[in-house]
Design a protein around this motif. Structure first.
Motif, PDB file in Angstrom:
ATOM      1  N   ALA A 167       0.832  -1.206   0.000  1.00  0.00           N
ATOM      2  CA  ALA A 167       0.000   0.000   0.000  1.00  0.00           C
ATOM      3  C   ALA A 167       0.866   1.255   0.000  1.00  0.00           C
ATOM      4  O   ALA A 167       1.990   1.253   0.500  1.00  0.00           O
ATOM      5  CB  ALA A 167      -0.926   0.000   1.212  1.00  0.00           C
ATOM      6  N   ILE A 168       0.280   2.294  -0.572  1.00  0.00           N
ATOM      7  CA  ILE A 168       0.895   3.624  -0.551  1.00  0.00           C
ATOM      8  C   ILE A 168      -0.189   4.636  -0.208  1.00  0.00           C
ATOM      9  O   ILE A 168      -1.381   4.368  -0.377  1.00  0.00           O
ATOM     10  CB  ILE A 168       1.553   3.989  -1.902  1.00  0.00           C
ATOM     11  N   ASP A 169       0.225   5.788   0.272  1.00  0.00           N
ATOM     12  CA  ASP A 169      -0.669   6.924   0.481  1.00  0.00           C
ATOM     13  C   ASP A 169      -0.135   8.073  -0.350  1.00  0.00           C
ATOM     14  O   ASP A 169       1.082   8.204  -0.533  1.00  0.00           O
ATOM     15  CB  ASP A 169      -0.709   7.348   1.952  1.00  0.00           C
ATOM     16  N   PHE A 170      -1.033   8.908  -0.853  1.00  0.00           N
ATOM     17  CA  PHE A 170      -0.604  10.044  -1.665  1.00  0.00           C
ATOM     18  C   PHE A 170      -1.298  11.320  -1.200  1.00  0.00           C
ATOM     19  O   PHE A 170      -2.281  11.279  -0.467  1.00  0.00           O
ATOM     20  CB  PHE A 170      -0.886   9.801  -3.154  1.00  0.00           C
ATOM     21  N   ALA A 171      -0.750  12.433  -1.661  1.00  0.00           N
ATOM     22  CA  ALA A 171      -1.356  13.745  -1.470  1.00  0.00           C
ATOM     23  C   ALA A 171      -1.018  14.578  -2.696  1.00  0.00           C
ATOM     24  O   ALA A 171      -0.171  14.185  -3.514  1.00  0.00           O
ATOM     25  CB  ALA A 171      -0.833  14.408  -0.198  1.00  0.00           C
ATOM     26  N   LEU A 172      -1.668  15.711  -2.826  1.00  0.00           N
ATOM     27  CA  LEU A 172      -1.399  16.621  -3.936  1.00  0.00           C
ATOM     28  C   LEU A 172      -0.267  17.565  -3.555  1.00  0.00           C
ATOM     29  O   LEU A 172      -0.207  18.030  -2.413  1.00  0.00           O
ATOM     30  CB  LEU A 172      -2.651  17.437  -4.263  1.00  0.00           C
ATOM     31  N   GLN A 173       0.601  17.843  -4.513  1.00  0.00           N
ATOM     32  CA  GLN A 173       1.687  18.786  -4.270  1.00  0.00           C
ATOM     33  C   GLN A 173       1.442  20.023  -5.129  1.00  0.00           C
ATOM     34  O   GLN A 173       1.272  19.926  -6.347  1.00  0.00           O
ATOM     35  CB  GLN A 173       3.045  18.180  -4.593  1.00  0.00           C
ATOM     36  N   LEU A 174       1.423  21.166  -4.477  1.00  0.00           N
ATOM     37  CA  LEU A 174       1.164  22.424  -5.161  1.00  0.00           C
ATOM     38  C   LEU A 174       2.439  22.952  -5.816  1.00  0.00           C
ATOM     39  O   LEU A 174       3.550  22.514  -5.501  1.00  0.00           O
ATOM     40  CB  LEU A 174       0.620  23.446  -4.165  1.00  0.00           C
ATOM     41  N   ASP A 175       2.273  23.921  -6.692  1.00  0.00           N
ATOM     42  CA  ASP A 175       3.420  24.515  -7.392  1.00  0.00           C
ATOM     43  C   ASP A 175       4.438  25.108  -6.428  1.00  0.00           C
ATOM     44  O   ASP A 175       5.635  25.122  -6.716  1.00  0.00           O
ATOM     45  CB  ASP A 175       2.943  25.598  -8.365  1.00  0.00           C
ATOM     46  N   ASP A 176       3.967  25.604  -5.271  1.00  0.00           N
ATOM     47  CA  ASP A 176       4.885  26.201  -4.295  1.00  0.00           C
ATOM     48  C   ASP A 176       5.551  25.155  -3.398  1.00  0.00           C
ATOM     49  O   ASP A 176       6.282  25.496  -2.474  1.00  0.00           O
ATOM     50  CB  ASP A 176       4.175  27.256  -3.447  1.00  0.00           C
ATOM     51  N   GLY A 177       5.279  23.872  -3.662  1.00  0.00           N
ATOM     52  CA  GLY A 177       5.901  22.801  -2.889  1.00  0.00           C
ATOM     53  C   GLY A 177       5.074  22.313  -1.717  1.00  0.00           C
ATOM     54  O   GLY A 177       5.393  21.273  -1.130  1.00  0.00           O
ATOM     55  N   ASN A 178       4.037  23.054  -1.354  1.00  0.00           N
ATOM     56  CA  ASN A 178       3.187  22.615  -0.246  1.00  0.00           C
ATOM     57  C   ASN A 178       2.429  21.348  -0.636  1.00  0.00           C
ATOM     58  O   ASN A 178       2.103  21.129  -1.798  1.00  0.00           O
ATOM     59  CB  ASN A 178       2.197  23.710   0.153  1.00  0.00           C
ATOM     60  N   VAL A 179       2.146  20.541   0.365  1.00  0.00           N
ATOM     61  CA  VAL A 179       1.413  19.296   0.177  1.00  0.00           C
ATOM     62  C   VAL A 179       0.047  19.462   0.830  1.00  0.00           C
ATOM     63  O   VAL A 179      -0.067  19.939   1.962  1.00  0.00           O
ATOM     64  CB  VAL A 179       2.188  18.113   0.817  1.00  0.00           C
ATOM     65  N   VAL A 180      -1.003  19.068   0.091  1.00  0.00           N
ATOM     66  CA  VAL A 180      -2.375  19.226   0.599  1.00  0.00           C
ATOM     67  C   VAL A 180      -3.157  17.926   0.418  1.00  0.00           C
ATOM     68  O   VAL A 180      -2.884  17.139  -0.491  1.00  0.00           O
ATOM     69  CB  VAL A 180      -3.117  20.395  -0.092  1.00  0.00           C
ATOM     70  N   TRP A 181      -4.120  17.751   1.291  1.00  0.00           N
ATOM     71  CA  TRP A 181      -5.025  16.607   1.226  1.00  0.00           C
ATOM     72  C   TRP A 181      -6.433  17.129   0.951  1.00  0.00           C
ATOM     73  O   TRP A 181      -7.375  16.810   1.643  1.00  0.00           O
ATOM     74  CB  TRP A 181      -4.989  15.828   2.539  1.00  0.00           C
TER      75      TRP A 181
END
Length: 185
Positions: A107-121
């Motif tokens: 299993a893996i978990d993912f999140a979105l990475q924004l252009d500024d490098g921040n990670v969001v769920w």
């Protein structure tokens, strides 16, 4: 004639009993061998390959993701399980050590990475501007690659979670069953 039939039935039952005894002994030995198999220490190679494909395919449609978790030891799983219960923080898992596909490298978990490098769920974002939520686009690609998505679960929706079970249940993994390490062609 009756004695011959009786003798043949007895012989048949003895032979059948012998075969059953041998089969049971082999089955018990196999199960013991399974129980002694060590736990994996890394992400399964097929899961790792499909993780990489997922990252590539989401980049192609303008969605950057980051894998926030992959293989997780039983001890790490127990620490996460304590979070929000015995330890401070929010509850992040309902699986104890040995009860998660992460513990078997599946299993893996993912999140979105924004252009500024921040990670969001944030499952509502549409940063690639195509009218579809990015999170669900990632999940659809993951499912095309053979992952099961925690967002489809009925009892508890785990939106960041993707897993490949290879048809094995947690109970089977706990008993020592492991998927093959053969990559698809």
């Amino acid at each position: 004639m009756k004695n011959v039939k009786t003798a043949l039935i007895i012989i048949f039952l003895l032979v059948l009993g012998g075969f059953l005894f041998i089969w049971v002994q082999k089955e018990l030995a196999f199960r013991e061998e399974l129980r002694q198999r060590p736990l994996p220490t890394r992400l399964h190679p097929i899961v790792a390959e499909h993780r990489d494909r997922l990252i590539e395919r989401t980049e192609e449609i303008g969605i950057d993701i980051v894998i926030t978790d992959g293989f997780r030891s039983v001890e790490e799983q127990e620490a996460l399980y304590r979070q929000g219960r015995e330890d401070s923080g929010n509850v992040v898992t309902y699986a104890r050590g040995g009860e998660s596909y992460h513990n078997y490298g599946l299993a893996i978990d993912f999140a979105l990475q924004l252009d500024d490098g921040n990670v969001v769920w944030d499952i509502e974002r549409d940063d690639n501007g195509n009218g579809r939520r990015d999170w669900f686009e990632v999940a659809d690609i993951a499912k095309e690659l053979g992952f099961e998505w925690g967002g489809d679960w009925e009892r508890f929706r785990d939106y960041p979670h993707l897993q490949m079970t290879f048809g094995l249940s947690i109970k089977e993994l706990q008993r020592g069953w492991r998927p093959e390490d053969v990559l698809e062609e």
